[in-house]
Design an enzyme around this catalytic site. Structure first.
Site, PDB file in Angstrom:
ATOM      1  N   HIS A  24     -19.857   9.303  27.626  1.00  0.00           N
ATOM      2  CA  HIS A  24     -20.175   9.056  29.030  1.00  0.00           C
ATOM      3  C   HIS A  24     -20.991  10.219  29.608  1.00  0.00           C
ATOM      4  CE1 HIS A  24     -17.089   5.753  29.919  1.00  0.00           C
ATOM      5  NE2 HIS A  24     -16.876   6.082  28.655  1.00  0.00           N
ATOM      6  N   ASP A 126     -19.813   7.532  37.286  1.00  0.00           N
ATOM      7  CA  ASP A 126     -19.298   6.767  36.160  1.00  0.00           C
ATOM      8  C   ASP A 126     -18.277   5.747  36.644  1.00  0.00           C
ATOM      9  OD1 ASP A 126     -17.293   6.332  33.795  1.00  0.00           O
ATOM     10  OD2 ASP A 126     -19.045   7.227  32.863  1.00  0.00           O
TER      11      ASP A 126
END
Length: 484
Positions: A24, A126
């Site tokens: 990520h 995110d």
């Protein structure tokens, strides 16, 4: 969409909040560089421990005098009962992982306080930070969701929410069923679906996403346009494909320096690969989180020995001080045939080399995308998260990979998982490495997708234009003070 050249030339100030696992953290940091390269001002918020990784990733962007920086916040190790410097990738059980996730929650107020002092024009966060949707509303600015998954996974996940989904009526976790609501019929089993706890987390993320302005995806629309359209139309959601962002790394040094420090030098890797024939090397890596236990590693080693192919094998969780006899057969001869790396590898460099013929992968979205860019077909071995969905995209939709035969989704890769036997591994490896007509077709398809990926990020390409459109829309909202 035509861009209004009369709009304000004042740069956007964008706050970027990546999640802290490498799959990520790295791609969103690279996407942050894309915005900075367009002369927008970007600040990335992360933990003190992860700041050096981000700095590595954005180093070449900063060297080009773009406005991009890192704001580091200490992680509350003591408050959650974890040792200083502990990384989520080290977690071996749900209890430990939950402590870390709780610690990220404790950082929320510090992140919010910093953002209030900056008054940004936009937050790109995110999906694992769903609270940023409500917080962006308090600042009257848009939140963009970053999801490292492919749109295929998001569309499949949505299809499984249908109350008439066939996975609800099969008699066994291993009984195949077919999802017919998608652009392609997709065959899977319940055993490949996330555990209930993880599924609930995905539901929370989806609810927060629907309150956001849109989703930014680290791939190009040409890879999965039908699924992007399916998802955008069904959920009335804006989708911006702006990748592959890893293509910001244009030279060898940039590719090696990216994110973590490699355990091997570029000279060692290139010299070894240069000594091999074209398409003769199998690259093996299960990513930065998944760790296989010794019995499974032994099966892989025996399969490599039997298949007799050259290989580079990244073995996570082992050091040079460990007893290799617990996971390697007696007299395992890798001299000249193989390179075993116990730590971080320069993956971009390995995949782009003409000697690399296939990638045995856990099917992390970044690994799949990086293989596609370089035209490398895949041997698929998913373990957790979105990886089984990615395998379905690779094998059932794109036709660029061969399955090893993994069946069980697990939170942790060494937990109660069926051992894939050496015969199954060898069969899949030989199928991709021996170069028959089926594999030649895979190579052709993968090469075509790789060419599209490279074109997408160039000026006038689809991803380049999507980023232009997104920046334009954000500036329009800012200049008109319109959000909601």
């Amino acid at each position: 969409m035509a861009v209004n050249t009369q709009e304000s030339s004042k740069p956007l100030e964008i706050i970027v909040i990546p999640y802290i696992t490498p799959g990520h953290l790295v791609p969103l940091s690279e996407i942050a560089c894309l915005f900075a390269s367009r002369q927008e001002q970007v600040i990335i918020i992360t933990t003190t421990e992860k700041a050096p990784v981000v700095e590595n990733t954005i180093k070449h962007c900063k060297a080009s005098a773009h406005s991009i920086s890192v704001h580091a916040i200490p992680f509350p190790y003591k408050e959650v009962g974890l040792p200083d410097g502990f990384r989520l990738e080290h977690a071996k059980d749900m209890e430990t992982a939950s402590k870390y996730y709780h610690g990220l929650g404790l950082m929320q107020s510090a992140m919010q306080e910093f953002m209030r002092t900056r008054s940004p024009d936009c937050i790109i966060a995110d999906k694992f930070f769903p609270w940023t949707s409500a917080f962006a509303e308090t600042l009257n600015i848009p939140r963009i969701v970053f999801d490292p998954c492919f749109m295929f996974r998001k569309a499949l996940q949505d299809a499984l929410l249908n109350p008439n989904s066939p996975h609800l009526t099969v008699k066994s976790d291993y009984e195949p069923f077919v999802i017919t609501d998608l652009p392609h019929p997709i065959t899977l089993t319940r055993s490949k679906l996330p555990a209930n706890t993880y599924a609930m987390l995905l539901k929370l993320q989806r609810e927060a996403e629907l309150k956001s302005y849109g989703v930014v995806i680290n791939s190009m629309s040409e890879l999965e346009s039908e699924y992007s359209e399916y998802y955008a139309n069904k959920l009335d959601c804006k989708v911006f494909h702006v990748g592959p962002a890893s293509l910001i790394h244009e030279n060898v040094d940039s590719k090696v320096d990216r994110s973590h420090n490699s355990v091997v030098s570029k000279e060692q890797v290139l010299s070894w690969l240069d000594s091999k024939n074209r398409n003769s090397v199998l690259y093996i890596s299960f990513g930065s989180v998944c760790e296989l236990h010794d019995e499974q590693l032994m099966e892989i080693a025996c399969a490599l020995e039997s298949s007799n192919c050259d290989f580079i094998w990244v073995v996570r969780g082992k050091t040079n001080k460990d007893d290799d006899s617990t996971w390697q057969p007696k007299d395992f001869n890798i001299n000249g045939k193989g390179m075993i790396l116990k730590g971080w590898a320069p993956q971009l460099l390995i995949l782009q080399h003409p000697s690399t013929g296939a990638f045995l992968t856990h099917c992390g979205s970044n690994s799949v995308l990086e293989a596609v860019i370089e035209g490398v077909p895949l041997v698929t071995w998913p373990l957790i998260a979105d990886q089984f969905c990615n395998e379905m995209l690779v094998t059932q939709v794109l036709g660029i990979g061969v399955e090893v035969g993994a069946e069980d989704w697990r939170f942790f890769s060494d937990l109660d998982r069926k051992i894939i036997k050496r015969e199954e591994i060898e069969k899949a490896v030989r199928m991709v490495m021996d170069g028959g007509d089926v594999v030649q077709e895979m190579r052709k398809k993968t090469k075509e997708l790789g060419d599209k990926a490279i074109s997408a990020v160039k000026t006038g390409g689809s991803s380049h234009q999507n980023l232009t459109n997104l920046i334009h829309e954000l500036k329009q909202m800012r200049d008109k003070c319109v959000w909601h």
